[in-house]
Design an enzyme around this catalytic site. Structure first.
Site, PDB file in Angstrom:
ATOM      1  N   LYS A 110      25.005  -7.830   5.581  1.00 32.47           N
ATOM      2  CA  LYS A 110      26.060  -8.573   4.877  1.00 32.47           C
ATOM      3  C   LYS A 110      26.738  -7.738   3.797  1.00 32.47           C
ATOM      4  O   LYS A 110      27.948  -7.698   3.696  1.00 32.47           O
ATOM      5  CB  LYS A 110      25.463  -9.812   4.203  1.00 32.47           C
ATOM      6  CG  LYS A 110      24.905 -10.826   5.173  1.00 32.47           C
ATOM      7  CD  LYS A 110      24.366 -12.019   4.392  1.00 32.47           C
ATOM      8  CE  LYS A 110      23.181 -12.631   5.102  1.00 32.47           C
ATOM      9  NZ  LYS A 110      22.170 -13.135   4.175  1.00 32.47           N
ATOM     10  N   HIS A 166       5.654   6.782  11.250  1.00 33.23           N
ATOM     11  CA  HIS A 166       5.169   6.626   9.880  1.00 33.23           C
ATOM     12  C   HIS A 166       4.367   7.899   9.614  1.00 33.23           C
ATOM     13  O   HIS A 166       3.139   7.897   9.655  1.00 33.23           O
ATOM     14  CB  HIS A 166       4.292   5.370   9.810  1.00 33.23           C
ATOM     15  CG  HIS A 166       3.921   4.947   8.422  1.00 33.23           C
ATOM     16  ND1 HIS A 166       4.153   5.728   7.308  1.00 33.23           N
ATOM     17  CD2 HIS A 166       3.337   3.810   7.973  1.00 33.23           C
ATOM     18  CE1 HIS A 166       3.710   5.078   6.230  1.00 33.23           C
ATOM     19  NE2 HIS A 166       3.222   3.913   6.614  1.00 33.23           N
ATOM     20  N   ARG A 183      11.609   3.338   3.370  1.00 29.79           N
ATOM     21  CA  ARG A 183      11.048   2.499   4.433  1.00 29.79           C
ATOM     22  C   ARG A 183      12.136   1.547   4.875  1.00 29.79           C
ATOM     23  O   ARG A 183      12.843   0.969   4.051  1.00 29.79           O
ATOM     24  CB  ARG A 183       9.850   1.703   3.936  1.00 29.79           C
ATOM     25  CG  ARG A 183       9.540   0.550   4.895  1.00 29.79           C
ATOM     26  CD  ARG A 183       8.194  -0.021   4.740  1.00 29.79           C
ATOM     27  NE  ARG A 183       7.146   0.932   5.055  1.00 29.79           N
ATOM     28  CZ  ARG A 183       5.878   0.579   5.181  1.00 29.79           C
ATOM     29  NH1 ARG A 183       5.516  -0.674   4.996  1.00 29.79           N
ATOM     30  NH2 ARG A 183       4.973   1.480   5.458  1.00 29.79           N
ATOM     31  N   ARG A 189       0.785  -1.227   0.000  1.00 30.07           N
ATOM     32  CA  ARG A 189       0.000   0.000   0.000  1.00 30.07           C
ATOM     33  C   ARG A 189       0.816   1.275   0.000  1.00 30.07           C
ATOM     34  O   ARG A 189       0.624   2.157  -0.819  1.00 30.07           O
ATOM     35  CB  ARG A 189      -0.913   0.017   1.218  1.00 30.07           C
ATOM     36  CG  ARG A 189      -2.343  -0.151   0.813  1.00 30.07           C
ATOM     37  CD  ARG A 189      -3.139  -0.477   1.989  1.00 30.07           C
ATOM     38  NE  ARG A 189      -2.442  -1.528   2.747  1.00 30.07           N
ATOM     39  CZ  ARG A 189      -2.955  -2.089   3.803  1.00 30.07           C
ATOM     40  NH1 ARG A 189      -4.114  -1.683   4.260  1.00 30.07           N
ATOM     41  NH2 ARG A 189      -2.323  -3.048   4.425  1.00 30.07           N
ATOM     42  N   THR A 190       1.741   1.350   0.948  1.00 25.03           N
ATOM     43  CA  THR A 190       2.467   2.610   1.094  1.00 25.03           C
ATOM     44  C   THR A 190       3.291   2.915  -0.151  1.00 25.03           C
ATOM     45  O   THR A 190       3.301   4.032  -0.661  1.00 25.03           O
ATOM     46  CB  THR A 190       3.361   2.575   2.354  1.00 25.03           C
ATOM     47  OG1 THR A 190       2.544   2.264   3.466  1.00 25.03           O
ATOM     48  CG2 THR A 190       4.045   3.901   2.587  1.00 25.03           C
TER      49      THR A 190
END
Lengths: 310, 432
Positions: free
Chosen positions: A90, A140, A112, A62-63
């Protein structure tokens, strides 16, 4: 208008950094951009020639889609970069990734990340504007803003409303942004849920703590329900989903304590039957789909404002 | 020209807590020993061919400072620090001796590693006292070979950085170490509570969305360690205490006669968790920075003698470990070059006296570890630290002597500095 508030932020990292006036301006701009999405040709040339990179280190549908649609409706060029967080341990460090991205001269990076504070680290190493699309258990902000917009549309105001947030407050970046945002805009915010999921010092962030679910949602104008996760790492937080649903789940019966016209919200994705009963989720009291469409408008406003428009 | 063998330090404020001295005078060093004290207006000896004289008006002369808690990273992580670079940083910060923790690669749990460290330290700018591990490999399972390590030269035992979670092992370590008169230095942390926390738990951790470490994680383990020390009748030293309740637990244990000593680090009496604002990984360490209440209690503990030692927990890390997401950045900060001004600020604030400062940085660590130094008494080793309490400097990355620059004090203007460090009569650092 008597006075015009100037938006003076290069980045959108948290609602803690924004003033009441900033939030007003964002919501106002979002309202005006909302109309664009209902046109038959859903595009304006405002951000033509601008480049937006969506840098997603955590899966999101969604975001990410919402930011991408928002940028495209403003005619910006968008690119998506997805990477698993484990590669940060890593392989290439975040700082190296940031430097590489900068060589491509983006105007905005929407990030994000699973670790709190990562957007701040990014701002120290790049010149582009940074929008936090969710960092760990921190904030958020665009979700908080779209929730404010949704409540304002449905209730006509924010000030003086009683907003109850129920569930995993400790691990929810949405809850943190909403506590900060709603309390800043004059609402009374209460949080409730299992004590294992109420973080220490939450009162200072702007929320009162309800001892029981009833005490939390009594007379509430808005009930926000958070997604529940049974365990995080080795930490026993709740006994079982069943126990949670029985003791803390939001259903019609529990909601009788709230105001009759209570608005029910959820940032998604929903565990139906655990934190939220399907009867409630799909009822007219639910604002869940409004939240999704307002998301695009809020993100258009954010892109517009940080790229210099005001 | 042959180096002049004697050193006369003239007109300084001489501070020796062991003999209760705090007055103007001259100090003569000869043949690596304290050779003369000229107090109460007594004239300094006349100039001589083989004696170098240094004028120290306005400066404070202390017995050489001993940092009983540092990480020198050698062997294994020489890109962060070496015995050479770490002891140079020590000398520059006013330290004549350091005790280095065993969490190297490999862990110092043997005669081999201890001898390697001591061999590397032969020409070093500060005396190096290796601390051996409590358990083999610091795995927390079996006792390490204390007798073998003692013979090779360790001065104490610790699994620093990896707390001893098994209480039975801690009990046995306290008992078995007594045969060799080796002090157990405990990193007290209940890791089932601290889990993978990255800062103090409270409002700030909630605001930043960072996993918190409750104070109880430190306090519970200190209580266990005190309880075992009292039960077995053995001494114990609690490393880097950071909370109010930790101070209080130790104060009460001392009142009962428990053989406990304790240390804190300058950052715990100077900074609060607010230093982490904006995810500053240079303020990330374990135990984490706490709150104002805790800082005040630590200062009180230093004042009333509950806390015996200021040790820096000097923990060098390169930018590779620090320029990262806060969650995965390494714990620890360098401390050797900032301890003097930070401690002096307590003296300026009338929290401790200059004598107490000398106790915390020199005579107490010497006594606790059972090593030389710690006093300016005639006949003692000529380890001396001279401090200019009025020297102002900006602590900048360019001027850090340590190989790593990870300090939350970078860019700060600090007041007071070590200006002369003397090890066994030889100057190891001079900035007069």
């Amino acid at each position: 208008m008597a006075s015009v508030h100037h938006f003076d932020h290069n980045h959108i990292l948290s609602l803690q950094d924004l003033s009441r006036e900033d939030i007003h301006l964002i919501l106002q701009s979002a309202e005006s951009f909302k109309e664009i999405s209902s046109r038959s040709i859903k595009k304006v040339p405002t951000l033509r020639g601008k480049t937006v990179i969506n840098l997603f280190f955590e899966p999101s549908t969604r975001t990410r889609l919402s930011f991408e649609i928002a940028a495209k409706r403003m005619s910006a060029d968008t690119f998506n970069f997805s990477a698993s967080t484990s590669s940060a341990v890593k392989g290439e460090s975040l700082v190296d990734t940031a430097r590489n991205l900068m060589a491509m001269h983006p105007d905005v990076i929407v990030i994000r990340h699973a670790h709190s504070g990562t957007p701040y680290l990014l701002t120290k190493h790049i010149k582009a504007s940074v929008i936090n699309a969710g960092d760990g258990t921190h904030e958020h902000p665009s979700q908080g803003l779209l929730d404010l917009m949704t409540v304002k549309q449905r209730k006509g105001r924010i000030e003086g409303l009683k907003v109850a947030i129920v569930g995993d407050i400790a691990h929810s970046r949405v809850a943190h942004s909403n506590i900060v945002g709603f309390s800043k805009m004059g609402a009374n915010v209460l949080v409730g849920g299992p004590a294992t999921l109420i973080p220490s010092g939450i009162e200072k962030l702007g929320a009162k703590v309800g001892k029981t679910i009833d005490a939390t949602i009594v007379d509430a104008d808005v009930v926000m329900v958070l997604r529940i996760q049974k365990e995080r790492q080795r930490d026993p937080l709740i006994p079982s989903f069943r126990e949670y649903a029985n003791q803390f789940g939001i259903n019609k019966k529990v909601l009788t304590a709230a105001k009759p016209d209570v608005l029910v919200m959820h940032p998604g994705p929903i565990n139906r039957g655990v934190e939220l009963d399907p009867d409630v989720a799909d009822s007219p009291r639910s604002a869940i789909l409004d939240q999704v469409s307002n998301g695009v408008a809020v993100r258009m406003a954010l892109l517009y404002l940080i790229m210099g428009g005001d | 020209m042959a180096a002049r063998s004697e050193l006369l330090l003239k007109n300084g404020r001489i501070i020796d807590p062991v003999n209760g001295i705090d007055e103007q005078g001259h100090l003569l060093l000869a043949k690596g020993k304290i050779a003369g004290l000229f107090l109460k207006g007594k004239k300094a000896p006349p100039p001589s061919q083989n004696r170098r004289e240094i004028e120290l008006a306005g400066k404070w002369i202390f017995p050489g400072f001993i940092d009983m808690h540092v990480h020198l990273r050698e062997p294994g992580e020489e890109y962060k620090e070496t015995i050479d670079s770490g002891t140079k940083a020590a000398a520059a910060g006013g330290f004549t001796a350091v005790a280095c923790m065993p969490n190297t690669e490999p862990v110092n749990d043997s005669e081999t590693v201890t001898s390697y460290i001591l061999e590397k330290a032969r020409e070093a700018k500060a005396r190096v006292y290796p601390v051996g591990s409590i358990s083999k490999g610091s795995h927390g399972e079996k006792l390490a070979d204390y007798g073998e390590m003692k013979k090779a030269g360790v001065v104490g035992l610790s699994d620093d950085g990896r707390p001893v979670t098994n209480s039975q092992l801690m009990r046995r370590a306290l008992e078995y170490s007594s045969n060799f008169e080796l002090l157990i230095i405990s990193h007290s942390e209940e890791i089932s509570l601290s889990q993978n926390g990255v800062m103090n738990e409270g409002y700030v951790s909630t605001k930043l969305g960072l996993r918190g470490i409750p104070k109880a994680a430190e306090e519970i383990m200190i209580y266990r360690d005190l309880s075992l020390a009292e039960y077995t009748g053995n001494p114990i030293h609690i490393a880097h205490i950071s909370t109010k309740e930790s101070v209080s637990l130790i104060r009460r244990a001392k009142e009962r006669g428990c053989l406990v000593t304790a240390e804190t680090a300058p950052h715990y009496f100077t900074l609060t968790e607010e230093a982490i604002d904006q995810y500053n990984t240079l303020a990330k360490m374990n135990p984490p920075l706490r709150t104002e209440d805790d800082v005040a209690a630590i200062q009180q503990g230093l004042k009333d003698g509950t806390i015996d030692v200021i040790a820096t927990d000097h923990a060098p890390h390169s930018v590779l470990e620090k320029e990262q997401e806060f969650d995965i950045a390494a714990n620890g900060i360098i401390g050797l070059e900032t301890a003097v001004p930070l401690t002096l600020s307590l003296v300026r604030g009338n929290i401790i006296s200059a004598q107490r400062m000398a106790g915390l940085l020199s005579s107490n660590p010497a006594r606790i570890l059972g090593v030389q130094g710690g006093s300016l008494q005639i006949g003692r080793v000529a380890d001396v630290t001279v401090v200019d309490p009025e020297r102002e400097f900006v602590f900048s990355a360019d001027e850090v002597v340590s190989k790593s620059k990870n300090s939350p004090f970078l860019g700060r203007k600090l007041l007071g500095k070590a200006v002369l460090t003397v090890l066994e009569g030889k100057i190891t650092f001079k900035d007069l």
